[in-house]
Design a protein around this motif. Structure first.
Motif, mmCIF file in Angstrom:
data_model
loop_
_atom_site.group_PDB
_atom_site.id
_atom_site.type_symbol
_atom_site.label_atom_id
_atom_site.label_comp_id
_atom_site.label_asym_id
_atom_site.label_seq_id
_atom_site.Cartn_x
_atom_site.Cartn_y
_atom_site.Cartn_z
ATOM 1 N N ALA A 104 0.559 -0.606 -0.136
ATOM 2 C CA ALA A 104 -0.083 0.062 0.077
ATOM 3 C C ALA A 104 1.241 1.084 0.367
ATOM 4 C CB ALA A 104 -1.017 0.000 1.262
ATOM 5 N N ARG A 105 0.256 2.393 -0.957
ATOM 6 C CA ARG A 105 1.129 3.520 -0.889
ATOM 7 C C ARG A 105 0.158 4.462 -0.188
ATOM 8 N NH1 ARG A 105 1.694 7.925 -4.613
ATOM 9 N NH2 ARG A 105 4.070 8.825 -4.503
ATOM 10 N N ILE A 106 0.641 5.168 0.212
ATOM 11 C CA ILE A 106 -0.175 6.975 1.422
ATOM 12 C C ILE A 106 0.698 7.839 0.855
ATOM 13 C CG2 ILE A 106 -1.037 7.064 3.130
ATOM 14 C CD1 ILE A 106 -1.094 4.615 4.683
ATOM 15 N N GLN A 107 -0.176 8.650 -0.223
ATOM 16 C CA GLN A 107 0.405 9.706 -0.603
ATOM 17 C C GLN A 107 0.275 10.874 1.224
ATOM 18 O OE1 GLN A 107 3.004 10.280 -2.390
ATOM 19 N NE2 GLN A 107 3.157 12.466 -1.228
ATOM 20 N N LEU A 112 -4.363 14.680 5.488
ATOM 21 C CA LEU A 112 -4.590 13.036 5.467
ATOM 22 C C LEU A 112 -4.783 13.076 6.731
ATOM 23 C CD1 LEU A 112 -4.608 10.797 4.131
ATOM 24 C CD2 LEU A 112 -1.746 10.863 5.208
ATOM 25 N N MET A 113 -6.272 12.178 6.684
ATOM 26 C CA MET A 113 -6.638 12.050 8.219
ATOM 27 C C MET A 113 -6.401 10.980 8.874
ATOM 28 S SD MET A 113 -8.139 14.886 9.125
ATOM 29 C CE MET A 113 -9.024 14.595 10.713
ATOM 30 N N PRO A 114 -5.907 10.587 10.645
ATOM 31 C CA PRO A 114 -5.569 9.291 10.982
ATOM 32 C C PRO A 114 -6.789 8.424 10.373
ATOM 33 C CG PRO A 114 -5.740 10.814 12.402
ATOM 34 C CD PRO A 114 -6.296 11.732 11.855
ATOM 35 N N ASN A 115 -8.081 8.415 10.155
ATOM 36 C CA ASN A 115 -9.347 7.447 9.447
ATOM 37 C C ASN A 115 -8.398 6.569 8.264
ATOM 38 O OD1 ASN A 115 -10.065 7.435 12.208
ATOM 39 N ND2 ASN A 115 -12.265 8.392 11.497
ATOM 40 N N ASP A 116 -8.138 8.506 7.778
ATOM 41 C CA ASP A 116 -7.518 7.350 6.202
ATOM 42 C C ASP A 116 -6.344 6.470 6.104
ATOM 43 O OD1 ASP A 116 -9.433 8.790 5.238
ATOM 44 O OD2 ASP A 116 -8.116 11.240 5.814
ATOM 45 N N ILE A 118 -5.730 3.743 9.148
ATOM 46 C CA ILE A 118 -6.284 2.729 10.015
ATOM 47 C C ILE A 118 -7.444 2.167 9.126
ATOM 48 C CG2 ILE A 118 -4.537 3.544 12.009
ATOM 49 C CD1 ILE A 118 -6.701 4.745 13.252
ATOM 50 N N GLY A 119 -8.295 2.926 8.999
ATOM 51 C CA GLY A 119 -9.302 2.807 8.492
ATOM 52 C C GLY A 119 -10.330 3.696 9.432
ATOM 53 N N THR A 120 -12.242 2.928 9.271
ATOM 54 C CA THR A 120 -13.031 3.691 9.789
ATOM 55 C C THR A 120 -14.373 2.671 10.478
ATOM 56 O OG1 THR A 120 -14.060 5.560 9.913
ATOM 57 C CG2 THR A 120 -13.960 4.980 7.622
ATOM 58 N N GLN A 121 -15.056 3.350 10.624
ATOM 59 C CA GLN A 121 -16.854 2.100 10.783
ATOM 60 C C GLN A 121 -17.541 3.620 9.335
ATOM 61 O OE1 GLN A 121 -17.603 1.799 14.402
ATOM 62 N NE2 GLN A 121 -16.776 -0.447 14.509
ATOM 63 N N GLN A 133 -14.138 -0.478 7.840
ATOM 64 C CA GLN A 133 -13.562 -0.405 6.717
ATOM 65 C C GLN A 133 -11.544 -0.424 6.910
ATOM 66 O OE1 GLN A 133 -14.721 1.939 3.794
ATOM 67 N NE2 GLN A 133 -12.909 1.890 2.700
ATOM 68 N N LEU A 134 -11.265 -1.096 6.722
ATOM 69 C CA LEU A 134 -9.215 -1.019 6.666
ATOM 70 C C LEU A 134 -8.637 -0.269 5.883
ATOM 71 C CD1 LEU A 134 -8.828 -5.073 7.823
ATOM 72 C CD2 LEU A 134 -9.277 -3.066 9.821
ATOM 73 N N GLY A 135 -8.322 0.511 6.957
ATOM 74 C CA GLY A 135 -7.219 1.274 5.751
ATOM 75 C C GLY A 135 -6.550 0.488 4.987
#
Length: 360
Positions: A104-107, A112-116, A118-121, A133-135
């Protein structure tokens, strides 16, 4: 008002003096073999495969190749720092392409938020429930491109993932895949829109590698590869190693023998960075505000084990500890304002420390 005189730590006198008191490498080997010859050969084959893929994508950068291999074998994370255009991202993707795992590549950007990461509900209006939904951090190899462009809040979201190998979403704990490795890049010359990584975040990286410009011959090879179309990612499948191979490599690093004399050597080195040790470096406290933490001792030993395995040995020598000393310690020393103003580099401090502590 003039600044007070500032004295630099004493530098090594010569390579010969550094080796003073060194015993033969065989004296650090255990009485009984800890790793079989068959396992050593399998480890060598895994390293050769990854090196081959890396060499097909990246020209030169031998230190970078060794850093990525050592960190992968040791199960640690790497921070890559250089000016733009020195193949930081290419190297990370080359390493990922040599492994049959997820990438996975994260720019990183200021918004950019933490949920972007690690993931969110997400609420499902159909059945009135939340689904998780896993990040993108839930991958075997994660590239954080330009990590210092993300906010401190987002950077802190990676702390749990990097140290605990897990994330927390909606009160639930989700384990990260194994193996798990973070490769982060940062550009040291751009300051607008960037956030300095805090010491707690820096300490989570096993190694910090500073990339340098290629030599003329290497840059010529880059141009040749560009004109022949070999500079981009290959369209055909390349040889790769499995996740089981990587886990095997990491188990072998665990099994590499570390003699008590080598452990004492590591402890003396780390204590010397804190201004004490058996032979303190004169004037060190004028340059170093905070020395290496116990995590630095663990990192020196772990990287020493990985370096020994990469060189086909089942035991660690002092030379293995010295081999990657800059990458392990340069981001763990907090320099004073006087040292920064005087242009003193962490590498100078590290050389002075290793020169002061006698090798076993």
């Amino acid at each position: 008002m003039s600044n007070p005189p500032h004295q630099r730590p004493e530098a090594p006198a010569s390579p010969q003096s550094e080796a003073r008191g060194q015993r033969p490498a065989a004296s650090f080997a255990p009485g009984a073999a800890t790793i079989s010859g068959e396992d050593l050969e399998r480890a060598k084959q895994i390293v050769r495969t990854i090196s081959s893929v890396f060499g097909s994508r990246v020209v030169g950068q031998e230190n970078l190749r060794l850093t990525l291999l050592a960190a992968l074998a040791a199960g640690g994370h790497v921070l890559l720092e250089s000016v733009p255009g020195l193949a930081k991202t290419t190297a990370a993707s080359a390493l990922a392409s040599s492994i049959t795992g997820t990438f996975a590549r994260i720019q990183c950007t200021p918004d950019l938020m933490p949920n972007d990461i690690i993931g969110t509900q997400i609420f499902n209006y159909g059945n009135g429930t939340f689904t998780t939904q896993l990040g993108p951090v839930h991958a075997n190899v994660v590239l954080l491109d330009e990590i210092n462009r993300s906010s401190a809040k987002t950077q802190s979201a990676m702390l749990e993932a990097m140290q605990e190998r897990q994330t927390s979403i909606g009160g639930e704990v989700y384990k990260l895949p194994s193996p798990f490795m973070v490769l982060a890049t940062q550009n040291p010359i751009e300051e607008e829109g960037t956030y300095v990584l805090p010491e707690a975040q820096m300490d989570r990286f096993l190694i910090k590698e500073v990339l340098t410009y290629p030599r003329p011959g290497e840059e010529h090879e880059i141009l040749d590869r560009s004109t022949s179309g070999r500079l981009s990612a290959p369209s055909e499948p390349v040889a790769s190693v499995t996740l089981d191979d990587i886990r095997f490599l990491q188990r072998m690093v665990d099994a590499v023998y570390v003699d008590q004399a080598v452990k004492r050597y590591i402890i003396d080195l780390v204590f010397t960075t804190r201004g004490s040790g058996p032979r303190p470096v004169p004037n060190l406290t004028q340059s170093v505000r905070v020395g290496a933490s116990p995590r630095g001792s663990l990192a020196l030993m772990r990287v020493g084990q990985a370096h020994a395995l990469l060189n086909g040995r089942s035991f660690v020598t002092p030379d293995d500890v010295r081999a990657m000393r800059y990458g392990v310690l340069r981001h763990r020393l907090v320099l004073t304002f006087d040292a920064l103003a005087g242009g003193i580099k962490p590498e100078q401090i590290i050389d002075a420390v290793f020169h002061a502590v006698p090798m076993p």
